[in-house]
Design a protein around this motif. Sequence first.
Motif, PDB file in Angstrom:
ATOM      1  N   SER A 113       0.666  -1.321   0.494  1.00  0.00           N
ATOM      2  CA  SER A 113      -0.093  -0.210  -0.015  1.00  0.00           C
ATOM      3  C   SER A 113       0.987   0.938  -0.225  1.00  0.00           C
ATOM      4  CB  SER A 113      -1.095  -0.033   0.627  1.00  0.00           C
ATOM      5  OG  SER A 113      -1.481  -1.095   1.351  1.00  0.00           O
ATOM      6  N   VAL A 114       2.102   1.237   1.125  1.00  0.00           N
ATOM      7  CA  VAL A 114       2.992   2.287   0.967  1.00  0.00           C
ATOM      8  C   VAL A 114       2.957   2.720  -0.722  1.00  0.00           C
ATOM      9  CG1 VAL A 114       4.772   3.413   1.723  1.00  0.00           C
ATOM     10  CG2 VAL A 114       3.153   1.874   2.820  1.00  0.00           C
ATOM     11  N   VAL A 115       3.695   1.050  -1.643  1.00  0.00           N
ATOM     12  CA  VAL A 115       4.497   1.885  -2.768  1.00  0.00           C
ATOM     13  C   VAL A 115       3.892   1.522  -3.285  1.00  0.00           C
ATOM     14  CG1 VAL A 115       5.028   0.271  -4.324  1.00  0.00           C
ATOM     15  CG2 VAL A 115       5.662  -0.452  -2.375  1.00  0.00           C
ATOM     16  N   GLY A 116       2.284   1.835  -3.739  1.00  0.00           N
ATOM     17  CA  GLY A 116       1.173   2.680  -4.452  1.00  0.00           C
ATOM     18  C   GLY A 116       1.027   3.802  -3.759  1.00  0.00           C
ATOM     19  N   LEU A 117       0.659   4.433  -2.903  1.00  0.00           N
ATOM     20  CA  LEU A 117       0.834   5.379  -2.679  1.00  0.00           C
ATOM     21  C   LEU A 117       2.117   6.026  -2.915  1.00  0.00           C
ATOM     22  CD1 LEU A 117       0.240   8.468  -0.403  1.00  0.00           C
ATOM     23  CD2 LEU A 117       1.585   7.102   1.273  1.00  0.00           C
ATOM     24  N   VAL A 118       3.432   6.100  -3.528  1.00  0.00           N
ATOM     25  CA  VAL A 118       4.232   6.629  -3.479  1.00  0.00           C
ATOM     26  C   VAL A 118       4.009   6.909  -4.916  1.00  0.00           C
ATOM     27  CG1 VAL A 118       6.908   6.595  -4.530  1.00  0.00           C
ATOM     28  CG2 VAL A 118       5.957   5.536  -1.843  1.00  0.00           C
ATOM     29  N   ILE A 119       3.485   5.292  -6.326  1.00  0.00           N
ATOM     30  CA  ILE A 119       2.967   5.765  -7.485  1.00  0.00           C
ATOM     31  C   ILE A 119       2.158   6.905  -7.278  1.00  0.00           C
ATOM     32  CG2 ILE A 119       2.133   3.957  -9.374  1.00  0.00           C
ATOM     33  CD1 ILE A 119       3.358   1.917  -8.449  1.00  0.00           C
ATOM     34  N   VAL A 120       1.250   7.071  -6.882  1.00  0.00           N
ATOM     35  CA  VAL A 120      -0.090   7.468  -7.019  1.00  0.00           C
ATOM     36  C   VAL A 120       0.666   9.083  -7.157  1.00  0.00           C
ATOM     37  CG1 VAL A 120      -1.866   8.804  -6.093  1.00  0.00           C
ATOM     38  CG2 VAL A 120      -1.679   6.210  -6.296  1.00  0.00           C
ATOM     39  N   VAL A 121       1.100   9.341  -5.786  1.00  0.00           N
ATOM     40  CA  VAL A 121       2.091  10.648  -5.462  1.00  0.00           C
ATOM     41  C   VAL A 121       2.602  10.845  -6.941  1.00  0.00           C
ATOM     42  CG1 VAL A 121       3.507  12.311  -4.453  1.00  0.00           C
ATOM     43  CG2 VAL A 121       1.514  10.908  -2.971  1.00  0.00           C
ATOM     44  N   LEU A 122       4.022  10.172  -7.153  1.00  0.00           N
ATOM     45  CA  LEU A 122       4.922  10.850  -8.959  1.00  0.00           C
ATOM     46  C   LEU A 122       3.622  10.853  -9.382  1.00  0.00           C
ATOM     47  CD1 LEU A 122       7.404   8.217  -8.571  1.00  0.00           C
ATOM     48  CD2 LEU A 122       7.510  10.401  -7.571  1.00  0.00           C
ATOM     49  N   LEU A 150       2.688  14.463  -9.684  1.00  0.00           N
ATOM     50  CA  LEU A 150       3.100  15.587  -9.549  1.00  0.00           C
ATOM     51  C   LEU A 150       3.841  15.379 -11.383  1.00  0.00           C
ATOM     52  CD1 LEU A 150       5.954  14.293  -7.146  1.00  0.00           C
ATOM     53  CD2 LEU A 150       4.321  16.693  -6.550  1.00  0.00           C
ATOM     54  N   ALA A 151       3.720  13.870 -11.925  1.00  0.00           N
ATOM     55  CA  ALA A 151       3.689  13.914 -13.394  1.00  0.00           C
ATOM     56  C   ALA A 151       2.619  14.542 -14.001  1.00  0.00           C
ATOM     57  CB  ALA A 151       4.097  12.785 -13.772  1.00  0.00           C
ATOM     58  N   ALA A 152       1.447  14.904 -13.245  1.00  0.00           N
ATOM     59  CA  ALA A 152       0.578  15.849 -13.873  1.00  0.00           C
ATOM     60  C   ALA A 152       0.252  17.067 -14.102  1.00  0.00           C
ATOM     61  CB  ALA A 152      -0.713  14.581 -13.531  1.00  0.00           C
TER      62      ALA A 152
END
Length: 302
Positions: free
Chosen positions: A37-46, A49-51
């Motif tokens: 879930s932490v990995v998922g959170l990091v990917i969502v944040v990235l 940020l990219a958007a």
Amino acid sequence: MEDRNGNVEAEERRKKRQARTENLKRKWYQFSRNKMSVVGLVIVVLIILAAVFQSLIAPYPQHAKEYVDFANANKAPCAQFLLGTDAYGRDVLSRIIFSFRNALMMGLGVLCVAVPVGVIMGLIAGYYKDKIGSTVIMRVVDIFLSLPSLVLALAVAALLEPNLFHSMMALTFSWWAWYARLVYGKASSIRKEYYIQSAELIGAGRFHILFREVLPNCFSTILTKMTLDMGVVILMGASLSFVGLGEQPPNPALGTMISDGYKTLPENWWLTLFPALAIMLIVLAFNLLGDGISDMMSSGEG
């Protein structure tokens, strides 16, 4: 006397802030126990940020608009173009980064409309379960749920001019019923709880009971479903774009990029593979995040 009362109020506020802080710490601890879930959170944040900073991150921002460079058309991934180029010489990586914003707008736009409508309908139907109005609402919900969401969205989008806004409208039209059914089940199960009956006995208004007593007990379930649905809505939006009913060229859209790329398989495999991987990454990230939020909320309820 006034100083004493002021000190008591200040101490109460301090204790409330401390309790909120401790509660947040406990929730974060429960969430962080699930490493995926932490990995998922990091990917969502990235992705977010990219958007937001797409013009700064994309190697070739001009390739997200009307741009032609036939000298570099259909180039395989290389040092200059990390994910290759399309038939017009546009950088695939840059167009994927620019498509993230529209994908997130699709998900947020649909949920920001579908969730309030569905939640209000579900609250009313669940609280007034034995009334004729509740029966009518739920029969309408059953009709919408009996139709596959994608099929219904395709039918609605086909009647409208193809663009991002109309594809959002089409998905919203088919999505609100899921939240109505979800909240209906929760509201029906707690309408006879003692604290609801107590609120009724002391003369609390219907609005207060629905939105201050019933709704807070549905919040964790709604939030979890919203997180999980975010990826699914983006996938549905890509499906509409794939058949030409979503964002129109030259604006980048993941579904449109896959639609254009699969026609040249297997020679230009990168045109289909990388946009498809981007969609998979978005859906996976939101699902992992949703699992963590579900664990966090269920722990808080326990």
